[in-house]
Design an enzyme around this catalytic site. Structure first.
Site, PDB file in Angstrom:
ATOM      1  N   LYS A 196    -111.546 -34.011  25.908  1.00  0.00           N
ATOM      2  CA  LYS A 196    -110.390 -34.842  25.604  1.00  0.00           C
ATOM      3  C   LYS A 196    -110.837 -36.301  25.459  1.00  0.00           C
ATOM      4  O   LYS A 196    -111.815 -36.696  26.074  1.00  0.00           O
ATOM      5  CB  LYS A 196    -109.341 -34.729  26.723  1.00  0.00           C
ATOM      6  CG  LYS A 196    -108.929 -33.304  27.076  1.00  0.00           C
ATOM      7  CD  LYS A 196    -108.078 -32.669  26.009  1.00  0.00           C
ATOM      8  CE  LYS A 196    -107.603 -31.279  26.437  1.00  0.00           C
ATOM      9  NZ  LYS A 196    -106.761 -30.644  25.407  1.00  0.00           N
TER      10      LYS A 196
ATOM     11  N   HIS B  71    -109.737 -19.050  19.844  1.00  0.00           N
ATOM     12  CA  HIS B  71    -108.522 -19.761  20.230  1.00  0.00           C
ATOM     13  C   HIS B  71    -107.335 -19.149  19.494  1.00  0.00           C
ATOM     14  O   HIS B  71    -107.462 -18.703  18.361  1.00  0.00           O
ATOM     15  CB  HIS B  71    -108.625 -21.254  19.915  1.00  0.00           C
ATOM     16  CG  HIS B  71    -107.595 -22.065  20.645  1.00  0.00           C
ATOM     17  ND1 HIS B  71    -106.282 -22.151  20.223  1.00  0.00           N
ATOM     18  CD2 HIS B  71    -107.664 -22.799  21.773  1.00  0.00           C
ATOM     19  CE1 HIS B  71    -105.597 -22.913  21.068  1.00  0.00           C
ATOM     20  NE2 HIS B  71    -106.407 -23.313  22.018  1.00  0.00           N
TER      21      HIS B  71
END
EC number: 4.1.1.39
Length: 475
Positions: free
Chosen positions: A175, A294
């Site tokens: 992040k 994902h």
């Protein structure tokens, strides 16, 4: 009347429209071991009998159309048609039913999840006679599943490649997900891996944007992997997202990752598509790469209770198409997931044989025979206080992935990784000593804080963080 259009006695064809249930509702049918079975949650329009609605689903997802056609006489409809063989009302719901449909195996191309889904869910969900329709489960017979390669490697081979046993694997999504330069991104990867994580991860929407082109990211991340491996003596990995705008570009990125010598790459299998995913999975097996999957976009398809496709079906499809990891929800984090339902499809991902269990949403017994299993990935809004519950819920064969729960540590990325590794090791040791993680979890974490200042700092930051919202998709 023209002799070309006249209906003659004994020909068996009469133009017009007839009820679907006359042909496709067959409650006397005994399913075959080779049939693909489907459970649909259907909500008919007012005035439409459930038998007609169920038959319409079977017809429109197999051989039927809205009117009788003369070419029906050129084939054996009885051999190829789908059959609605049972209908049961949904307890506590008005005008909602589970329709069970059996499909002959010859309706589907081998090794093609794309064709399977195009047939079963490609058209019928827009049918006007239905107010809503949801595919709850599929039974994939061994006669069909054995045509698929499945995961590139599977759980045991991955553990052998990593030389890591007896505990869940630890991961972290870097992040901020967008905006970092490739060099700063690589730095964050190094700090997390050096701190004790097994994996770091590209976010699902990190592909090749102007601020960080894919080749630069791959190079800096590879450097971080090899540096952290040399310093820790552990095998490390980063899920390099190979997803791209074309299948050819995706394969080019996968090939470059292999040339760099990294252990694992990543794909967004729903937005990328099943055809691309299966191609990438085959490449990964042939070239020794692990494949992380994902499920970006899944909630658009699976979150609503009455319409769409349940994730257990998408999970089965992924196991056939191929992937070594897939995100599965956390039960305790910020993302949707009821415990028993989540554990139901986690077992469908990992185990060889799963019994029918309606209490966990499993409508059919599923036998995967020898197809390798997939590691479920718990990710989304989790932190060190969740570690006991995650270890107890998911067990050893899982990946516990902390993004903000690593990079949000007040002392930085590496201490965040240390905190998670210490918390995990403490929980695994306590479990192995016979302690109850569900009841004693907080005490176990507090005890570990006494000898890990990194963990103590993390516990202080996230002690009040909870995501307590009612689950929408319940049994």
């Amino acid at each position: 009347m023209s002799p070309l259009t006249e209906t003659k006695a004994g020909t068996g064809f009469k133009a017009g429209v007839k009820d679907y249930r006359l042909t496709y509702y067959t409650p006397e049918y005994e399913t075959k071991d080779t049939d693909i079975l489907a459970a649909f949650r259907m909500t008919p329009q007012p005035g439409v009998p459930p038998e007609e609605a169920g038959a319409a689903v079977a017809a429109e997802s197999s051989t039927g159309t809205w009117t009788t056609v003369w070419t029906d006489g050129l084939t054996s409809l009885d051999r190829y048609k789908g059959r609605c063989y049972d209908i049961e009302p949904v307890a506590g719901e008005d005008n909602q039913y589970i329709a069970y449909v059996a499909y002959p195996l010859d309706l589907f191309e081998e090794v093609s999840v794309t064709n399977l889904f195009t047939s079963i869910v490609g058209n019928v969900f827009g049918f006007k006679a239905l107010r809503a329709l949801r595919l709850e489960d599929l039974r994939i017979p061994p006669a069909y599943s054995k045509t698929f390669q499945g995961p590139p490697h599977g759980i045991q081979v991955e553990r052998d490649k990593l030389n890591k046993y007896g505990r869940p694997l630890l991961g972290c999504t870097i992040k901020p997900k967008l905006g970092l330069s490739a060099k700063n991104y690589g730095r964050a990867v190094y700090e997390c891996l050096r701190g004790g994580l097994d994996f770091t991860k590209d976010d699902e929407n990190v592909n090749s944007q102007p601020f960080m082109r894919w080749r630069d990211r791959f190079l800096f991340v590879a450097e971080a992997i090899f540096k952290s491996q040399a310093e820790t003596g552990e095998i490390k990995g980063h899920y390099l997202n190979a997803t791209a705008g074309t299948s050819e570009e995706m394969m080019k990125r996968a090939q470059f990752a292999r040339e760099l010598g990294v252990p694992i790459i990543m794909h967004d299998y729903l937005t990328g598509g099943f055809t691309s995913n299966t191609s990438l999975s085959h490449y990964c097996r042939d070239n020794g790469l692990l494949l992380h999957i994902h499920r970006a976009m899944h909630a658009v398809i699976d979150r609503q209770k009455n319409h769409g496709i349940h994730f257990r079906v998408l999970a089965k499809a992924l196991r056939m198409s191929g992937g070594d990891h897939i995100h599965s929800g956390t039960v305790v984090g910020k993302l949707e997931g009821e415990r028993e339902v989540t554990l139901g499809f986690v077992d469908l991902l990992r185990d060889d044989y799963i019994e029918k269990d309606r209490s966990r949403g499993i409508y059919f017994t599923q036998d995967w025979v020898s197809m390798p299993g997939v590691l479920p990935v718990a990710s989304g809004g989790i932190h060190v206080w969740h570690m006991p519950a995650l270890t107890e819920i998911f067990g050893d064969d899982s990946v516990l992935q902390f993004g903000g729960g690593t990079l949000g540590h007040p002392w930085g990325n590496a201490p965040g990784a240390v905190a998670n590794r210490v918390a995990l090791e403490a929980c695994v040791q306590a479990r192995n000593e016979g302690r109850d993680l569900a009841r004693q979890g907080n005490d176990i974490i507090r005890e570990a804080c006494k000898w890990s200042p990194e963990l103590a700092a993390a516990c202080e930051v996230w002690k009040e963080i909870k995501f307590e919202f009612e689950t929408i998709d319940t049994l």
